[in-house]
Design a protein around this motif. Structure first.
Motif, mmCIF file in Angstrom:
data_model
loop_
_atom_site.group_PDB
_atom_site.id
_atom_site.type_symbol
_atom_site.label_atom_id
_atom_site.label_comp_id
_atom_site.label_asym_id
_atom_site.label_seq_id
_atom_site.Cartn_x
_atom_site.Cartn_y
_atom_site.Cartn_z
ATOM 1 N N PHE A 44 45.500 -26.762 -71.398
ATOM 2 C CA PHE A 44 46.161 -28.042 -71.616
ATOM 3 C C PHE A 44 47.664 -27.883 -71.455
ATOM 4 C CE2 PHE A 44 46.596 -26.069 -75.738
ATOM 5 C CZ PHE A 44 47.773 -26.574 -76.272
ATOM 6 N N GLN A 45 48.324 -29.008 -71.272
ATOM 7 C CA GLN A 45 49.790 -29.025 -71.155
ATOM 8 C C GLN A 45 50.294 -30.343 -71.730
ATOM 9 O OE1 GLN A 45 51.895 -26.548 -69.724
ATOM 10 N NE2 GLN A 45 53.464 -27.781 -70.704
ATOM 11 N N ILE A 46 51.145 -30.269 -72.732
ATOM 12 C CA ILE A 46 51.772 -31.459 -73.289
ATOM 13 C C ILE A 46 52.964 -31.785 -72.404
ATOM 14 C CG2 ILE A 46 52.982 -32.418 -75.285
ATOM 15 C CD1 ILE A 46 51.123 -30.535 -77.009
ATOM 16 N N LEU A 47 52.950 -32.986 -71.822
ATOM 17 C CA LEU A 47 53.952 -33.363 -70.837
ATOM 18 C C LEU A 47 55.123 -34.132 -71.439
ATOM 19 C CD1 LEU A 47 51.451 -34.600 -68.130
ATOM 20 C CD2 LEU A 47 52.573 -32.370 -68.250
ATOM 21 N N GLN A 48 54.811 -35.074 -72.320
ATOM 22 C CA GLN A 48 55.874 -35.918 -72.867
ATOM 23 C C GLN A 48 55.489 -36.394 -74.265
ATOM 24 O OE1 GLN A 48 56.564 -39.575 -70.730
ATOM 25 N NE2 GLN A 48 58.620 -39.792 -71.554
ATOM 26 N N GLY B 212 57.496 -34.499 -83.773
ATOM 27 C CA GLY B 212 57.923 -34.954 -82.455
ATOM 28 C C GLY B 212 58.176 -33.840 -81.460
ATOM 29 N N MET B 213 57.754 -32.642 -81.806
ATOM 30 C CA MET B 213 57.966 -31.480 -80.931
ATOM 31 C C MET B 213 56.626 -30.850 -80.570
ATOM 32 S SD MET B 213 61.290 -31.345 -80.795
ATOM 33 C CE MET B 213 61.655 -29.741 -80.176
ATOM 34 N N ASP B 214 56.589 -30.184 -79.421
ATOM 35 C CA ASP B 214 55.416 -29.433 -78.975
ATOM 36 C C ASP B 214 55.485 -28.042 -79.603
ATOM 37 O OD1 ASP B 214 53.448 -27.996 -77.678
ATOM 38 O OD2 ASP B 214 54.196 -28.410 -75.662
ATOM 39 N N ASP B 215 54.579 -27.773 -80.553
ATOM 40 C CA ASP B 215 54.557 -26.474 -81.230
ATOM 41 C C ASP B 215 53.586 -25.480 -80.600
ATOM 42 O OD1 ASP B 215 56.494 -27.104 -83.078
ATOM 43 O OD2 ASP B 215 55.094 -27.599 -84.682
ATOM 44 N N SER B 216 52.996 -25.819 -79.454
ATOM 45 C CA SER B 216 52.061 -24.899 -78.816
ATOM 46 C C SER B 216 52.812 -23.781 -78.101
ATOM 47 C CB SER B 216 51.169 -25.651 -77.814
ATOM 48 O OG SER B 216 51.932 -26.162 -76.733
ATOM 49 N N ARG B 217 52.139 -22.639 -78.006
ATOM 50 C CA ARG B 217 52.711 -21.495 -77.281
ATOM 51 C C ARG B 217 52.047 -21.400 -75.909
ATOM 52 N NH1 ARG B 217 51.824 -16.863 -81.571
ATOM 53 N NH2 ARG B 217 50.767 -16.151 -79.726
ATOM 54 N N GLU B 218 52.705 -20.709 -75.008
ATOM 55 C CA GLU B 218 52.197 -20.607 -73.645
ATOM 56 C C GLU B 218 50.794 -20.011 -73.601
ATOM 57 O OE1 GLU B 218 53.335 -18.914 -69.223
ATOM 58 O OE2 GLU B 218 54.756 -18.642 -70.858
ATOM 59 N N ASP B 219 50.537 -18.956 -74.380
ATOM 60 C CA ASP B 219 49.210 -18.346 -74.359
ATOM 61 C C ASP B 219 48.145 -19.310 -74.897
ATOM 62 O OD1 ASP B 219 50.339 -18.026 -76.956
ATOM 63 O OD2 ASP B 219 49.026 -16.321 -77.380
#
Length: 67
Positions: free
Chosen positions: A49-53, A35-42
């Motif tokens: 892409f951007q995970i919003l919700q 349930g969490m966004d594990d992506s890093r900014e780079d």
């Protein structure tokens, strides 16, 4: 105390900005964990892409067996 095997199913609705449907599916599968966004900014910048919700919609547990 007793010991049990429990099957846990969790589902989420994810809003994501991505270049296309395939990329949205790929990045959602790769970077949503628990349930969490594990992506890093780079990674987000490189993949564009951007995970919003992330909204939990199902949280079901079923006892499979008593051990």
């Amino acid at each position: 105390m007793k010991k049990f095997k429990v099957h846990l199913t969790r589902e989420y609705l994810v809003e994501i900005n991505a270049e296309n449907e395939d990329a949205a599916i790929e990045f959602t599968e790769l970077y949503i964990s628990g349930g969490m966004d594990d992506s890093r900014e780079d990674t987000r910048l490189k993949g564009n892409f951007q995970i919003l919700q992330i909204k939990p919609v199902t949280n079901d547990a079923l006892v499979l067996d008593e051990i």
